[in-house]
Design an enzyme around this catalytic site. Sequence first.
Site, mmCIF file in Angstrom:
data_model
loop_
_atom_site.group_PDB
_atom_site.id
_atom_site.type_symbol
_atom_site.label_atom_id
_atom_site.label_comp_id
_atom_site.label_asym_id
_atom_site.label_seq_id
_atom_site.Cartn_x
_atom_site.Cartn_y
_atom_site.Cartn_z
ATOM 1 N N LEU A 284 68.501 48.906 1.572
ATOM 2 C CA LEU A 284 68.982 48.559 3.159
ATOM 3 C C LEU A 284 68.057 47.641 3.580
ATOM 4 C CD1 LEU A 284 71.028 49.222 5.420
ATOM 5 C CD2 LEU A 284 69.139 50.488 6.465
ATOM 6 N N ASP B 182 71.019 49.248 23.826
ATOM 7 C CA ASP B 182 70.984 48.681 25.368
ATOM 8 C C ASP B 182 71.211 50.091 26.035
ATOM 9 O OD1 ASP B 182 70.325 47.394 27.481
ATOM 10 O OD2 ASP B 182 72.445 46.705 27.782
ATOM 11 N N HIS C 174 63.083 54.398 26.305
ATOM 12 C CA HIS C 174 62.636 53.773 25.248
ATOM 13 C C HIS C 174 62.308 54.701 24.072
ATOM 14 C CE1 HIS C 174 63.341 49.975 27.397
ATOM 15 N NE2 HIS C 174 62.163 50.256 28.080
HETATM 16 C C1 IPE Z 1 69.307 42.990 25.023
HETATM 17 O O1 IPE Z 1 69.221 44.135 26.235
HETATM 18 C C2 IPE Z 1 68.079 43.042 24.284
HETATM 19 C C3 IPE Z 1 67.872 44.126 23.894
HETATM 20 C C4 IPE Z 1 68.651 45.231 23.578
HETATM 21 C C5 IPE Z 1 66.605 44.262 23.059
HETATM 22 P P1 IPE Z 1 68.827 43.593 27.574
HETATM 23 O O2 IPE Z 1 69.058 44.745 28.578
HETATM 24 O O3 IPE Z 1 67.783 42.761 27.601
HETATM 25 O O4 IPE Z 1 70.057 42.492 28.217
HETATM 26 P P2 IPE Z 1 70.714 42.076 29.540
HETATM 27 O O5 IPE Z 1 69.466 41.559 30.364
HETATM 28 O O6 IPE Z 1 71.182 43.070 30.044
HETATM 29 O O7 IPE Z 1 71.706 40.906 29.131
HETATM 30 C C1 IPE Z 2 67.172 48.412 25.933
HETATM 31 O O1 IPE Z 2 67.492 49.240 27.008
HETATM 32 C C2 IPE Z 2 65.829 48.383 25.238
HETATM 33 C C3 IPE Z 2 65.309 46.880 25.366
HETATM 34 C C4 IPE Z 2 65.961 46.057 25.794
HETATM 35 C C5 IPE Z 2 63.840 46.621 24.992
HETATM 36 P P1 IPE Z 2 67.144 48.566 28.461
HETATM 37 O O2 IPE Z 2 65.664 48.658 28.678
HETATM 38 O O3 IPE Z 2 67.604 47.329 28.664
HETATM 39 O O4 IPE Z 2 67.921 49.636 29.205
HETATM 40 P P2 IPE Z 2 68.966 49.437 30.731
HETATM 41 O O5 IPE Z 2 69.689 48.104 30.064
HETATM 42 O O6 IPE Z 2 67.845 48.669 31.507
HETATM 43 O O7 IPE Z 2 69.456 50.699 30.980
HETATM 44 MG MG MG Z 3 69.285 46.476 29.068
#
Ligand code: IPE
Ligand code: IPE
Ligand code: MG
Length: 276
Positions: A151, A40, A57
């Site tokens: 793995l 995240d 990303h």
């Molecule tokens: C969780 O992150 C999903 C992934 C890392 C793929 P999100 O960014 O979607 O979660 P919330 O919305 O902050 O809970």
């Molecule tokens: C995690 O990073 C990737 C996915 C959920 C696909 P985010 O896109 O959630 O990044 P933040 O949390 O908005 O910074």
């Molecule tokens: Mg996120």
Amino acid sequence: MPRAAGGQDMTMSSMVADETALPARRHLNGAPVHVGVIMDGNGRWAARRGLPRIEGHRRGLEALRETVRAAIDFGLDYLTVYSFSMENWNRPVQEVADLMALLKRFIRNDLNELHKSGVKVKVIGARANLKADIRALLDEAEDKTKANSRLTLVVAFNYGSRQEIAAAARALAEEVTAGLIKASEIDEMLFARHLDTAGIPDPDLIIRTSGEQRLSNFLMWQAAYSEFVFLPMHWPDFDRQAFSAALAEFSGRDRRFGGVTGQYRNGKLLAGAAKT
Ligand code: IPE
Ligand code: IPE
Ligand code: MG
């Protein structure tokens, strides 16, 4: 085609010949078998630099590559990465499209190297509503690597734990209706065998980056006794060192599984420690 274990090890050399692997390998006693990672913070990483979210990303994909290499070097058996949640469909159309394109790029570019490194790819999450080209790539990744054993990389894609649990309940209900099983036979073992993660041990450790301290619908059944490490860094900044530090933190945790201190090691009841 069956692969000789020795041959597989030789093809691993490009990924494991890293000095930093050695200290972690010596730690194996307190090392987890299965680590789950909630990757995240990509968007915030990018925003902080005035970059578009997709750049976060892209950098996140680099961090994933390094994490897989490190997981091999650290001797983990399973690494589960949360790459796209069912709730992530709620994001703007362009971001969803970017994330789908990135997954395709990851499989097209990295599948060969993963395969050569002895990585077995397993995808969890709902497949049915994905586009045919993505489904085909996920199938190809699993099929090509199914005989590998170094793995297991579990990719949680279009995954939601509540949906997974509901699907398991549905499947069991259908088996009862069809007379294949009795309702009284449903216990936690049978239930777990109907989850996407059937056959995969529960995660010992779940790491989440970005400072958020929640599961966001990730492995809720499986995380019943997982340890958690929440890191303030955003996912693109996660690296081998951060991973190693999280494993060190894990090795100092006292996992009791409802028992008392000293009964368990690496999630297993110690010989002679009576389950009273
Ligand atoms: C969780 O992150 C999903 C992934 C890392 C793929 P999100 O960014 O979607 O979660 P919330 O919305 O902050 O809970
Ligand atoms: C995690 O990073 C990737 C996915 C959920 C696909 P985010 O896109 O959630 O990044 P933040 O949390 O908005 O910074
Ligand atoms: Mg996120």
